[in-house]
Design a protein around this motif. Structure first.
Motif: not given
Length: 539
Positions: A243-250, A289-300
């Protein structure tokens, strides 16, 4: 190129041997498995839930270049996606079709010259043969102006496409299987160890039973779980970092409300926060109708749900344009998907790149290559899969030619019904007309729904039936036993949600009692197998 060998089931106590193990049954995983199997490699795909259970069934369901990405300078991504639009539309005209979008002009958001410039680029970054160009419109005269507030007098109209996203995933998986891949749903990869001769993985199904797979290469297409798979499941060689990179979960959330307008165009609404939302005709009786863009924690990522603030936001922004306001109480269904976006240090989640990156872990001359898919969007799934298969071939030292650019997805070849294809949208209408001629006993709404879902493979559902009675009991409105049996037998459907919300959207049209009847039927059928009676009464 058809597969010449299968990833066949092993003898008891032995590992299932294959060339490539693909982890993840979303659009990227199924697309990659399809491409690899079509090049003749032995492929095993595993998905811990149902196919398209998460992000791939929770999109805005558009085949589009991403007009707003031009503002972020993503010209290469937009061009790549625009090049794929008509390739995809031609590959499966039953589940994809052209859609016209209306953008009411709001001078407080973007000046007209900027919108015109963006649409000019959008029209010309890639070749178009099916989709018409953009133009300006007078909303006081155009049918799309009637549902809007009177201050919106000018607008623009442009083209993109619509896709039944969950069915797209299933069709890719079906073709992967038909070209020799083994597809295991509700089967998690719980361990993958890299060795001198390849990857040895342990797969566990929903009942806890395990199987071992020995693969020459591993593809990590776990979507929002791609990073956690590398950190917690895949075991590298000593001292190696996978794992050399990270994801942003949106999180992107959508609401469905009763139909807000009668015409067949969709809307793109510009918001004061510089974001946009879509309002799209949906399932005949509704508006999506959508969408939103809300960053979330990577937990689940699997636990992501729309919240009250997102619902209020979507209602408020749509109501800025529509004469009849949209209220939270109008919402009949909602869903949220988590986009696994590659972290590019952008401050605004909306500005994070939607492009993909394929990261190879491989040293020339050594065994057990690993390919990880970072990011991506549904429009570019075919190209991503092609690039991934090319990279797997390079790592295995067995380059094999690409094949999917002109290929039809299952059900997409309508020539046996209508002759030579002309253009995807009119081809589908000709197909429906011929289907009605051959099966005049099918009610109009049912024949269109089945045509949309199964295309030229519809007779695999109908069998030899010549009447509605021959399709078996109508378990829910428009859903007969013959179709349920087909979905269980051919499309890995094993629960009511698989049928009602992924293989179809019949859940929107059913009452809770009707949905429960479907669940009961599936449970009884599973308990009775293999002694269950035939699904279709033969003529």
């Amino acid at each position: 190129m058809a597969a010449t060998t299968d990833a066949s089931a092993p003898s008891e106590g032995q590992a299932q041997v294959c060339d490539v193990l693909v982890v993840g049954g979303g659009i990227n995983g199924c697309g990659i498995a399809r491409d690899l199997a079509g090049r003749g490699w032995r492929v095993v795909l595993c998905e811990r839930d149902d196919l398209a259970s998460h992000t791939s069934s929770s999109s805005t369901k558009l085949i589009h270049g991403g007009l707003r990405y031009l503002e972020h300078g993503e010209f290469a991504l937009v061009r790549k996606a625009l090049q794929e639009r008509e390739v995809l539309l031609r590959s499966a005209p039953h589940i994809m079709w052209p859609l016209r979008f209306v953008m009411p002009h709001d001078a407080a958001q973007r000046p007209a010259w900027m919108v015109r410039a963006g649409l000019f680029l959008y029209d010309h970054l890639a070749r178009r043969e099916v989709l018409p160009a953009s133009s300006g419109i007078d909303l006081r005269l155009h049918p799309a102006g009637a549902p809007l507030k009177p201050q919106y007098t000018r607008g623009f109209v442009y083209s993109d496409g619509w896709v039944d996203d969950a069915r797209l995933v299933v069709l890719a998986a079906i073709e992967a299987r038909e070209r020799g891949a083994a597809v295991h749903t509700r089967t998690a990869c719980v361990k993958a160890r890299r060795g001198a001769n390849g990857w040895r993985a342990t797969l566990a199904d929903a009942n806890g039973a395990t199987r071992t797979v020995q693969a020459r290469a591993l593809v990590n297409a776990a979507g929002p779980w791609a990073e956690s798979f590398l950190r917690g499941v895949a075991t590298p060689a000593a001292g190696e970092a996978l794992a050399t990179r990270r994801l942003r979960l949106v999180k992107g959330s959508h609401i469905v409300v009763p139909r807000c307008f009668e015409h067949d165009h969709a809307y793109l609404f510009q918001n004061p926060d510089r974001r946009i939302i879509f309002a799209i005709p949906y399932e005949g009786e509704f508006t999506l109708i959508g969408t939103t863009d809300v960053e979330i924690a990577p937990d689940d990522p699997g636990a992501a749900r729309i919240d009250a603030a997102e619902t209020a936001y979507l209602c408020e922004q749509a109501s800025r344009y529509l004469r009849v306001p949209v209220r939270p109480d109008d919402v009949v269904w909602s869903y949220a998907g988590v986009r696994p976006l590659l972290d590019d240090a952008a401050a605004d989640p909306s500005a994070v790149t939607r492009d993909y990156l394929l990261e190879a872990h491989h040293v020339a001359g050594e065994a057990a290559p690993l390919l990880t898919v970072w990011g991506g969007k549904i429009t570019t799934f075919r190209k991503l899969a092609e690039d991934a298969a090319d990279e797997v071939g390079r790592m295995l030292g067995e380059r094999r030619p690409a094949w999917t650019a002109g290929a039809k997805l299952p059900g997409g070849d309508l020539s046996g019904w209508i002759g030579a294809p002309r253009r995807p949208d009119t081809d589908f209408e000709r197909f429906v007309a011929e289907l009605r001629r051959r099966h005049a006993w099918l009610p109009g709404p049912l024949v269109r729904r089945l045509a949309r879902a199964y295309g030229s493979r519809i007779e695999r559902v109908l069998g030899a039936a010549t009447s509605l009675d021959a399709l078996g009991v109508e378990v829910a409105p428009g859903l007969h036993e013959a179709e349920l049996c087909y979905l269980q037998r051919e499309e890995w459907a094993s629960a009511a949600d698989d049928v009602l919300w992924r293989r179809s959207k019949l859940g929107l049209h059913c009452t809770s009692t009707e949905r429960e009847r479907v669940a009961d039927w599936i449970a009884r059928r599973k308990a009775a197998l293999p002694a269950a009676p035939p699904c279709v009464k033969r003529a």
